[in-house]
Design a protein around this motif. Structure first.
Motif, PDB file in Angstrom:
ATOM      1  N   ILE A 288      -1.471  -9.487  -3.227  1.00  0.00           N
ATOM      2  CA  ILE A 288      -2.137  -9.159  -4.490  1.00  0.00           C
ATOM      3  C   ILE A 288      -1.133  -9.222  -5.627  1.00  0.00           C
ATOM      4  O   ILE A 288      -0.082  -8.569  -5.585  1.00  0.00           O
ATOM      5  CB  ILE A 288      -2.771  -7.760  -4.433  1.00  0.00           C
ATOM      6  CG1 ILE A 288      -3.802  -7.684  -3.303  1.00  0.00           C
ATOM      7  CG2 ILE A 288      -3.426  -7.421  -5.765  1.00  0.00           C
ATOM      8  CD1 ILE A 288      -4.412  -6.308  -3.126  1.00  0.00           C
ATOM      9  N   LYS A 289      -1.456  -9.998  -6.628  1.00  0.00           N
ATOM     10  CA  LYS A 289      -0.618 -10.105  -7.816  1.00  0.00           C
ATOM     11  C   LYS A 289      -1.185  -9.224  -8.920  1.00  0.00           C
ATOM     12  O   LYS A 289      -2.379  -8.918  -8.942  1.00  0.00           O
ATOM     13  CB  LYS A 289      -0.549 -11.558  -8.285  1.00  0.00           C
ATOM     14  CG  LYS A 289       0.084 -12.499  -7.260  1.00  0.00           C
ATOM     15  CD  LYS A 289       0.084 -13.935  -7.755  1.00  0.00           C
ATOM     16  CE  LYS A 289       0.686 -14.866  -6.712  1.00  0.00           C
ATOM     17  NZ  LYS A 289       0.647 -16.286  -7.171  1.00  0.00           N
ATOM     18  N   LEU A 290      -0.316  -8.833  -9.847  1.00  0.00           N
ATOM     19  CA  LEU A 290      -0.705  -7.955 -10.933  1.00  0.00           C
ATOM     20  C   LEU A 290      -1.864  -8.550 -11.724  1.00  0.00           C
ATOM     21  O   LEU A 290      -1.830  -9.708 -12.125  1.00  0.00           O
ATOM     22  CB  LEU A 290       0.486  -7.724 -11.871  1.00  0.00           C
ATOM     23  CG  LEU A 290       0.271  -6.715 -13.012  1.00  0.00           C
ATOM     24  CD1 LEU A 290       0.049  -5.327 -12.439  1.00  0.00           C
ATOM     25  CD2 LEU A 290       1.468  -6.723 -13.949  1.00  0.00           C
ATOM     26  N   GLY A 291      -2.912  -7.735 -11.907  1.00  0.00           N
ATOM     27  CA  GLY A 291      -4.053  -8.170 -12.693  1.00  0.00           C
ATOM     28  C   GLY A 291      -5.159  -8.840 -11.911  1.00  0.00           C
ATOM     29  O   GLY A 291      -6.243  -9.074 -12.457  1.00  0.00           O
ATOM     30  N   GLU A 292      -4.925  -9.165 -10.648  1.00  0.00           N
ATOM     31  CA  GLU A 292      -5.966  -9.804  -9.841  1.00  0.00           C
ATOM     32  C   GLU A 292      -7.050  -8.800  -9.453  1.00  0.00           C
ATOM     33  O   GLU A 292      -6.752  -7.630  -9.197  1.00  0.00           O
ATOM     34  CB  GLU A 292      -5.370 -10.410  -8.566  1.00  0.00           C
ATOM     35  CG  GLU A 292      -4.560 -11.661  -8.792  1.00  0.00           C
ATOM     36  CD  GLU A 292      -4.151 -12.320  -7.484  1.00  0.00           C
ATOM     37  OE1 GLU A 292      -4.228 -13.554  -7.386  1.00  0.00           O
ATOM     38  OE2 GLU A 292      -3.765 -11.593  -6.544  1.00  0.00           O
ATOM     39  N   PRO A 293      -8.318  -9.231  -9.390  1.00  0.00           N
ATOM     40  CA  PRO A 293      -9.409  -8.330  -8.993  1.00  0.00           C
ATOM     41  C   PRO A 293      -9.448  -8.142  -7.471  1.00  0.00           C
ATOM     42  O   PRO A 293     -10.423  -8.491  -6.805  1.00  0.00           O
ATOM     43  CB  PRO A 293     -10.651  -9.047  -9.523  1.00  0.00           C
ATOM     44  CG  PRO A 293     -10.298 -10.491  -9.448  1.00  0.00           C
ATOM     45  CD  PRO A 293      -8.830 -10.574  -9.766  1.00  0.00           C
ATOM     46  N   LYS A 294      -8.383  -7.589  -6.940  1.00  0.00           N
ATOM     47  CA  LYS A 294      -8.252  -7.383  -5.503  1.00  0.00           C
ATOM     48  C   LYS A 294      -7.676  -5.995  -5.255  1.00  0.00           C
ATOM     49  O   LYS A 294      -6.961  -5.442  -6.085  1.00  0.00           O
ATOM     50  CB  LYS A 294      -7.332  -8.442  -4.874  1.00  0.00           C
ATOM     51  CG  LYS A 294      -7.838  -9.868  -4.984  1.00  0.00           C
ATOM     52  CD  LYS A 294      -6.853 -10.847  -4.375  1.00  0.00           C
ATOM     53  CE  LYS A 294      -7.352 -12.284  -4.487  1.00  0.00           C
ATOM     54  NZ  LYS A 294      -6.383 -13.244  -3.914  1.00  0.00           N
ATOM     55  N   GLU A 295      -8.001  -5.439  -4.093  1.00  0.00           N
ATOM     56  CA  GLU A 295      -7.495  -4.123  -3.717  1.00  0.00           C
ATOM     57  C   GLU A 295      -7.228  -4.111  -2.216  1.00  0.00           C
ATOM     58  O   GLU A 295      -7.844  -4.863  -1.451  1.00  0.00           O
ATOM     59  CB  GLU A 295      -8.506  -3.044  -4.090  1.00  0.00           C
ATOM     60  CG  GLU A 295      -8.172  -1.627  -3.628  1.00  0.00           C
ATOM     61  CD  GLU A 295      -6.880  -1.074  -4.218  1.00  0.00           C
ATOM     62  OE1 GLU A 295      -5.831  -1.718  -3.999  1.00  0.00           O
ATOM     63  OE2 GLU A 295      -6.929   0.009  -4.833  1.00  0.00           O
ATOM     64  N   VAL A 296      -6.278  -3.282  -1.804  1.00  0.00           N
ATOM     65  CA  VAL A 296      -5.976  -3.118  -0.384  1.00  0.00           C
ATOM     66  C   VAL A 296      -6.083  -1.637  -0.039  1.00  0.00           C
ATOM     67  O   VAL A 296      -5.616  -0.777  -0.792  1.00  0.00           O
ATOM     68  CB  VAL A 296      -4.574  -3.675  -0.037  1.00  0.00           C
ATOM     69  CG1 VAL A 296      -3.483  -3.000  -0.854  1.00  0.00           C
ATOM     70  CG2 VAL A 296      -4.294  -3.556   1.456  1.00  0.00           C
ATOM     71  N   LEU A 297      -6.742  -1.345   1.071  1.00  0.00           N
ATOM     72  CA  LEU A 297      -6.895   0.026   1.553  1.00  0.00           C
ATOM     73  C   LEU A 297      -5.762   0.340   2.516  1.00  0.00           C
ATOM     74  O   LEU A 297      -5.506  -0.430   3.446  1.00  0.00           O
ATOM     75  CB  LEU A 297      -8.243   0.189   2.266  1.00  0.00           C
ATOM     76  CG  LEU A 297      -9.487  -0.189   1.467  1.00  0.00           C
ATOM     77  CD1 LEU A 297     -10.725  -0.065   2.346  1.00  0.00           C
ATOM     78  CD2 LEU A 297      -9.620   0.671   0.219  1.00  0.00           C
ATOM     79  N   LEU A 298      -5.101   1.463   2.306  1.00  0.00           N
ATOM     80  CA  LEU A 298      -4.020   1.863   3.198  1.00  0.00           C
ATOM     81  C   LEU A 298      -4.602   2.557   4.428  1.00  0.00           C
ATOM     82  O   LEU A 298      -5.481   3.410   4.309  1.00  0.00           O
ATOM     83  CB  LEU A 298      -3.045   2.798   2.486  1.00  0.00           C
ATOM     84  CG  LEU A 298      -1.950   2.124   1.650  1.00  0.00           C
ATOM     85  CD1 LEU A 298      -2.546   1.448   0.413  1.00  0.00           C
ATOM     86  CD2 LEU A 298      -0.876   3.128   1.241  1.00  0.00           C
ATOM     87  N   ALA A 299      -4.100   2.172   5.590  1.00  0.00           N
ATOM     88  CA  ALA A 299      -4.522   2.788   6.847  1.00  0.00           C
ATOM     89  C   ALA A 299      -3.523   3.887   7.195  1.00  0.00           C
ATOM     90  O   ALA A 299      -2.318   3.646   7.269  1.00  0.00           O
ATOM     91  CB  ALA A 299      -4.569   1.747   7.960  1.00  0.00           C
ATOM     92  N   ALA A 300      -4.022   5.092   7.371  1.00  0.00           N
ATOM     93  CA  ALA A 300      -3.148   6.223   7.677  1.00  0.00           C
ATOM     94  C   ALA A 300      -2.701   6.189   9.133  1.00  0.00           C
ATOM     95  O   ALA A 300      -3.326   5.546   9.987  1.00  0.00           O
ATOM     96  CB  ALA A 300      -3.874   7.529   7.384  1.00  0.00           C
ATOM     97  N   ASP A 301      -1.619   6.912   9.415  1.00  0.00           N
ATOM     98  CA  ASP A 301      -1.083   6.931  10.778  1.00  0.00           C
ATOM     99  C   ASP A 301      -1.934   7.759  11.732  1.00  0.00           C
ATOM    100  O   ASP A 301      -1.660   7.809  12.925  1.00  0.00           O
ATOM    101  CB  ASP A 301       0.360   7.432  10.787  1.00  0.00           C
ATOM    102  CG  ASP A 301       0.524   8.762  10.065  1.00  0.00           C
ATOM    103  OD1 ASP A 301      -0.475   9.283   9.549  1.00  0.00           O
ATOM    104  OD2 ASP A 301       1.657   9.271  10.027  1.00  0.00           O
ATOM    105  N   ASP A 302      -3.003   8.400  11.228  1.00  0.00           N
ATOM    106  CA  ASP A 302      -3.911   9.133  12.105  1.00  0.00           C
ATOM    107  C   ASP A 302      -5.189   8.349  12.403  1.00  0.00           C
ATOM    108  O   ASP A 302      -6.138   8.880  12.975  1.00  0.00           O
ATOM    109  CB  ASP A 302      -4.265  10.492  11.496  1.00  0.00           C
ATOM    110  CG  ASP A 302      -4.991  10.368  10.154  1.00  0.00           C
ATOM    111  OD1 ASP A 302      -5.260   9.239   9.721  1.00  0.00           O
ATOM    112  OD2 ASP A 302      -5.281  11.415   9.547  1.00  0.00           O
ATOM    113  N   GLY A 303      -5.224   7.089  11.978  1.00  0.00           N
ATOM    114  CA  GLY A 303      -6.375   6.234  12.277  1.00  0.00           C
ATOM    115  C   GLY A 303      -7.421   6.168  11.188  1.00  0.00           C
ATOM    116  O   GLY A 303      -8.388   5.413  11.304  1.00  0.00           O
TER     117      GLY A 303
END
Length: 245
Positions: free
Chosen positions: A176-191
């Motif tokens: 993902i580059k700055l300004g792009e209409p994209k997002e990433v969800l972080l997966a926690a270490d508890d699942g």
């Protein structure tokens, strides 16, 4: 421990002032009670105050506590917006507070939004949002990915600080580059799903309320699933999950 700042990012929007005492926006909280161009300023202050309390930053607590703190922050935001040449328009504003209580404010460009995007009365169900049951319903504007790496929970994922290596790493893995209409969800270490790199995600799980806080396992996400996202600069956005990175 190396020095860091607590911070928040909010929206400046001159149109917000018209929501004051508007019965159509009685649910708008701070912006209903006060003619302010700062989007939910009290919420942002409260979040920074909780972080300062956690780390026992005495000087920061002094500048973030009470009604005087809200007035101080609002003045600082307006000054930064004016300096950036965006007074009377809309802007993305970043407020940083150091352990010594010093406040720094930065204003930059942002996209125009309708007030309904900032204060929706509800979040449409996926079939409605996809156009399957409601005429004129919104279409996804963000592409969302699930991070393939797990992120360890800590005080730096619970509170918003300038220590953002875990979020920057997830964005890099997703390309993902700055300004792009994209997002990433972080997966926690508890699942579970922790949060987005720059947004809060909302998953449709047949809840009866406006939003209900609960654990959402990463394994429950389905490619093509529609996910509502929100943050303090853009309000609410609709995204579509496109797999794991």
């Amino acid at each position: 421990m190396e020095p860091f700042h607590i911070f928040t990012t909010l929206r400046y929007d001159a149109k917000l002032e018209a929501l004051h005492n508007d019965p159509n926006f009685a649910h708008a909280g701070w912006n209903y009670r006060r003619a302010s161009s700062c989007y939910m300023l009290d919420f942002h202050r409260d979040r920074m105050l909780r972080a300062a309390t956690y780390w026992d930053w005495t000087a920061a607590l002094g500048v973030l506590s009470g009604d005087a703190a809200l007035a101080r922050l609002e003045t600082a935001v307006l000054q930064a917006v004016t300096a950036a040449g965006r007074s009377g328009e809309y802007a993305r504003v970043r407020i940083l507070v150091g352990q010594d209580g010093q406040i720094e404010v930065e204003a930059s460009g942002e996209t125009e939004k309708q007030m309904e995007d900032l204060f929706p009365r509800g979040l449409a169900a996926p079939v409605e949002a996809a156009g399957g049951g409601m005429a004129g319903a919104p279409s996804p504007t963000f592409t969302v990915f699930l991070d393939g790496d797990e992120t360890e929970k800590s005080e730096f994922t619970h509170y918003k600080t300038t220590r953002r290596a875990m979020y920057n790493g997830a964005r890099e893995r997703a390309g993902i580059k700055l300004g792009e209409p994209k997002e990433v969800l972080l997966a926690a270490d508890d699942g579970g799903v922790m949060e987005g790199s720059v947004t809060t995600p909302y998953f449709w799980r047949q809840e009866s309320g406006y939003a209900v806080e609960e654990a959402v396992p990463s394994s429950s996400l389905v490619d093509g699933e529609l996910i509502w996202l929100s943050n303090g600069a853009k309000g609410f956005l609709l995204g579509k999950l496109q797999g794991k990175v």
